[in-house]
Design an enzyme around this catalytic site. Structure first.
Site, PDB file in Angstrom:
ATOM      1  N   VAL A  30       0.860  -0.834  -0.019  1.00  0.00           N
ATOM      2  CA  VAL A  30      -0.036  -0.025   0.233  1.00  0.00           C
ATOM      3  C   VAL A  30       0.860   1.371   0.096  1.00  0.00           C
ATOM      4  CG1 VAL A  30      -1.629   1.174   1.155  1.00  0.00           C
ATOM      5  CG2 VAL A  30      -1.714  -1.069   1.351  1.00  0.00           C
ATOM      6  N   LYS A  31       0.542   2.095  -1.092  1.00  0.00           N
ATOM      7  CA  LYS A  31       1.644   3.270  -1.044  1.00  0.00           C
ATOM      8  C   LYS A  31       0.757   4.494  -0.483  1.00  0.00           C
ATOM      9  CE  LYS A  31       4.461   4.977  -4.999  1.00  0.00           C
ATOM     10  NZ  LYS A  31       4.499   5.042  -6.195  1.00  0.00           N
TER      11      LYS A  31
END
Length: 217
Positions: A82-83
């Site tokens: 997850v960015k």
């Protein structure tokens, strides 16, 4: 140094992955928009092609909303990272998502202080943007070196993921400094194989082979 390819174009990912040099993929909202496809659909396909981490970025800016989006993105596949952006809310989201067992890539890093905070909250990856610093006549490689020193001083496990890479020289410079990962567009990765002397040497070899009527098959 691990190679991530910075794109959402499936054909490019497949080509480089078949060569055995892709260790992961990074995407962002701009790359997803360029692909013209739904974020969940294209991200799921990318995750089915590569075994390594695939960064998928949230679009919310408030911590609770980032966490909700991050949880949804993490459902796509086991190799999702997850960015989140390197903001105060992004750091809060990183801490929660990391503690829930997710890989988290903290992006848009431009200072060593930001990288230190990301390591403290448990980021899997920190993404310093080299090219954008160079655009401001600052030294992007100096930032990579500073982060490397700090992380090594204290044994932080957060991986330095050099981003905003514009040239083949950026790749080798990152490797020399000790970046754990470099993410680059497919064109930049391919440029690493280019050299004018290689081209000239090959041209001479082929001319000589033709004169001597050399055939192997």
């Amino acid at each position: 140094m691990k190679f991530f390819v910075d794109t959402a174009e499936i054909d490019d990912i497949k080509e480089l992955n078949a060569l055995g040099i892709v260790d992961g993929v990074t995407t962002n909202p701009s790359l997803i928009a360029k692909s013209g496809r739904d974020i969940i659909e294209v991200t799921k396909e990318i995750c089915s092609i590569v075994d390594g981490p695939v960064s998928a970025e949230v679009v919310a800016t408030e911590a609770d909303a980032m966490i909700a989006e991050g949880r949804e993105l993490a459902k796509i596949a086991d190799n999702i990272a997850v960015k989140v952006p390197l903001t105060w809310d992004g750091l809060k989201a990183c801490n929660v998502l990391t503690n829930e067992g997710n890989m988290v890539n903290v992006t848009l890093c431009f200072t060593a202080n930001q990288a230190l905070l990301a390591a403290k909250v448990g980021a899997t990856f920190i993404s310093p943007f080299i090219g954008r610093l160079d655009d401001l006549n600052l030294d992007g490689m100096e930032l990579i070196a500073d982060i490397r020193d700090i992380y090594d001083n204290y044994g932080y496990e957060t991986q330095i993921l050099a981003a905003s890479i514009r040239s083949a020289n950026h790749m080798s410079d990152c490797a020399k400094i000790g970046a754990d990962v470099a993410t680059a567009p497919p064109g930049v990765i391919k440029k690493m194989a280019d050299h004018v002397l290689t081209d000239k040497g090959l041209e001479a070899f082929l001319k000589d082979a033709a004169k001597a009527n050399i055939k192997i098959v």
